[in-house]
Design an enzyme around this catalytic site. Sequence first.
Site, PDB file in Angstrom:
ATOM      1  N   VAL A  17     -31.157  37.204 -57.029  1.00  0.00           N
ATOM      2  CA  VAL A  17     -31.632  37.667 -55.724  1.00  0.00           C
ATOM      3  C   VAL A  17     -31.280  36.658 -54.621  1.00  0.00           C
ATOM      4  O   VAL A  17     -30.660  37.020 -53.621  1.00  0.00           O
ATOM      5  CB  VAL A  17     -33.159  37.920 -55.764  1.00  0.00           C
ATOM      6  CG1 VAL A  17     -33.722  38.125 -54.372  1.00  0.00           C
ATOM      7  CG2 VAL A  17     -33.432  39.151 -56.606  1.00  0.00           C
ATOM      8  N   ASP A  38     -31.664  25.014 -55.527  1.00  0.00           N
ATOM      9  CA  ASP A  38     -32.147  25.338 -56.872  1.00  0.00           C
ATOM     10  C   ASP A  38     -32.275  24.036 -57.649  1.00  0.00           C
ATOM     11  O   ASP A  38     -31.545  23.071 -57.408  1.00  0.00           O
ATOM     12  CB  ASP A  38     -31.145  26.276 -57.564  1.00  0.00           C
ATOM     13  CG  ASP A  38     -31.796  27.113 -58.661  1.00  0.00           C
ATOM     14  OD1 ASP A  38     -31.875  28.337 -58.499  1.00  0.00           O
ATOM     15  OD2 ASP A  38     -32.237  26.525 -59.684  1.00  0.00           O
ATOM     16  N   ARG A  43     -26.154  25.888 -62.163  1.00  0.00           N
ATOM     17  CA  ARG A  43     -26.081  27.083 -61.321  1.00  0.00           C
ATOM     18  C   ARG A  43     -25.493  26.753 -59.950  1.00  0.00           C
ATOM     19  O   ARG A  43     -24.638  27.462 -59.436  1.00  0.00           O
ATOM     20  CB  ARG A  43     -27.481  27.670 -61.146  1.00  0.00           C
ATOM     21  CG  ARG A  43     -27.446  29.167 -61.285  1.00  0.00           C
ATOM     22  CD  ARG A  43     -28.771  29.801 -61.401  1.00  0.00           C
ATOM     23  NE  ARG A  43     -28.570  31.097 -62.063  1.00  0.00           N
ATOM     24  CZ  ARG A  43     -29.503  32.005 -62.196  1.00  0.00           C
ATOM     25  NH1 ARG A  43     -30.710  31.777 -61.767  1.00  0.00           N
ATOM     26  NH2 ARG A  43     -29.243  33.148 -62.793  1.00  0.00           N
ATOM     27  N   ASN A  95     -37.949  32.775 -60.070  1.00  0.00           N
ATOM     28  CA  ASN A  95     -38.247  33.709 -61.158  1.00  0.00           C
ATOM     29  C   ASN A  95     -39.757  33.853 -61.365  1.00  0.00           C
ATOM     30  O   ASN A  95     -40.512  32.890 -61.176  1.00  0.00           O
ATOM     31  CB  ASN A  95     -37.559  33.258 -62.457  1.00  0.00           C
ATOM     32  CG  ASN A  95     -37.515  31.751 -62.611  1.00  0.00           C
ATOM     33  OD1 ASN A  95     -37.368  31.020 -61.640  1.00  0.00           O
ATOM     34  ND2 ASN A  95     -37.684  31.278 -63.815  1.00  0.00           N
ATOM     35  N   CYS A 285     -36.615  43.234 -64.605  1.00  0.00           N
ATOM     36  CA  CYS A 285     -37.786  43.509 -63.763  1.00  0.00           C
ATOM     37  C   CYS A 285     -38.668  44.699 -64.138  1.00  0.00           C
ATOM     38  O   CYS A 285     -39.888  44.587 -64.035  1.00  0.00           O
ATOM     39  CB  CYS A 285     -37.338  43.634 -62.322  1.00  0.00           C
ATOM     40  SG  CYS A 285     -36.700  42.059 -61.729  1.00  0.00           S
ATOM     41  N   PHE A 347     -27.339  45.241 -69.535  1.00  0.00           N
ATOM     42  CA  PHE A 347     -28.411  46.254 -69.491  1.00  0.00           C
ATOM     43  C   PHE A 347     -27.999  47.512 -68.753  1.00  0.00           C
ATOM     44  O   PHE A 347     -28.653  48.546 -68.843  1.00  0.00           O
ATOM     45  CB  PHE A 347     -29.713  45.664 -68.945  1.00  0.00           C
ATOM     46  CG  PHE A 347     -29.773  45.498 -67.446  1.00  0.00           C
ATOM     47  CD1 PHE A 347     -29.257  44.373 -66.820  1.00  0.00           C
ATOM     48  CD2 PHE A 347     -30.382  46.456 -66.650  1.00  0.00           C
ATOM     49  CE1 PHE A 347     -29.332  44.222 -65.442  1.00  0.00           C
ATOM     50  CE2 PHE A 347     -30.468  46.313 -65.271  1.00  0.00           C
ATOM     51  CZ  PHE A 347     -29.934  45.192 -64.669  1.00  0.00           C
TER      52      PHE A 347
END
Length: 465
Positions: A17, A38, A43, A95, A285, A347
Amino acid sequence: MQYKHKLYICCIGAGYVGGPTMSVIASNCPQLRVEVVDINKDRIEAWNSNDFSKLPVFEPGLADIVKKCRGKNLFFSNKVEECISKADIIFISVNTPTKTKGIGAGFASDLKWIESSARQIAKFAKNHTVVVEKSTLPVKTAETIKSILNSSEDNVGSDQEKNKKTFSILSNPEFLAEGTAIEDLQNPDRVLIGGEDDYSINLISDIYKTWVDPEKIITTNLWSSELSKLVANAFLAQRISSINSISALCETTGADINEVVQAIGTDSRIGRKFLKPGPGFGGSCFKKDILNLVYLCRYYGLNEVADYWEKVVDINIWQQTRISTLIIQKLFSTLSNKKLAIFGFSFKANTNDTRESPSINISKNLLQDGAKLNFYDPKVNKLEILSELDEISNDTNVFVCDSALKAAQGTDAIIVLTDWDQFKYLDWKNIFEVMRKPAWVFDSRVFLDKEYLKSIGFKVWSLGS
Ligand code: NAD
Ligand code: UGA
């Protein structure tokens, strides 16, 4: 309060996001400076990679935006404290997974990353800061954030001693879906902003108004905004469980799920969206947000409401178990010494994200029955697949292949679990040739040409018919 300088935005959390959302803000608002921070060094390194195919999030259109803005008004770093101290607006985009232990384990959201972000903001922010909840949160979380911010050490003590920091809290949940994140951010159905003071609501609205039609900007109180995000996800997931429950009924009655979807979806009150039958919803989610809603309902004593929403998750798990059992039964009720190919591990299509993917549960069920599995996914790498199946995979039962044809080699069945478009256009004749006979295709996404596959010689099971 007037901001005479260039507005400075800090986003805590450079994930699925934070990264895309801030990239789109930076791209539409060159007048803003946007810093995404972060604690995860790898990352941030990946966000700063010169090879734009190595960005940590794969989203169509994202690399072009990062290429355009990075180093100009968009920055990625691990300098969390420094960026907080310079920021006028801080988006919290960390998260919020389901708690795994303690009170509410298995249902409630684990807010430890929210709390640690709030504590860092309390410590390092200066002057007035607008703090925006971007993460999906249980209703009333803003209360917790407020109480942490207001107990900032600089604000404790007598009035003279206080180096007054002030905060406004807003809720601005994100509705993007993975795989279409840039399109969703660029052309959202709505932007939701919940808050208590007009000044900060207008500040954030004005940013969105740079590219979003003002009529699509909805403002509410804090609690409506926090709750609406959970409810939106619950309603979307509920439609999927509803249609999946009907897919089972179709299989036993001779009705066809695609025909039923068409018949009901053309009723404008029902609509066509989110009625695609499949192996159940995945993604980071839906499950966590519904379970969180269930927890909240129980917390407030609304047990019937909680039971109602919990069923949406129960049906989702049931659909995956049902598909696994059915595959085993069709393959003569045992998978010992059988090799199967799994097509698709993400997914859904167009993402490399595997979190809560239906492929995980179904693969585990098949491995448990003694199958050896060959995996092929166009975007998910070997390490990801191995780590998701960690407790059950070994060198002799899980193989990750770099093409569909290689994955099909010597197998008894192909289980299609992700709706990657390319699966429709594979050379199915070649695939049939390299398989052991009878060769099965299990189409859990109901999107392959069943009659064509049958004409090649495959035995075909397609969900919901
Ligand atoms: P993510 O795990 O991809 O990213 C979160 C990042 O926050 C991680 O990189 C983590 O290292 C970082 N982080 C955690 N605590 C930190 C701290 N104190 N300081 C600095 N960095 C910190 O998560 P995500 O998928 O981006 O989701 C974030 C939130 O947005 C969640 O609440 C989720 O429910 C919600 N959401 C996700 C999606 C989606 O499609 N993934 C869509 C809408 C809303
Ligand atoms: C979902 C919501 O669509 C977003 O609005 C929301 O912001 C996001 O969750 C979030 O809060 O994280 P996402 O999980 O990225 O987005 O993807 P979806 O397109 O919603 O798909 C979720 C799952 O449902 C996938 O496994 C997909 O294959 C499945 N699905 C979706 C179906 O089985 N049938 C459908 O008709 C639609």
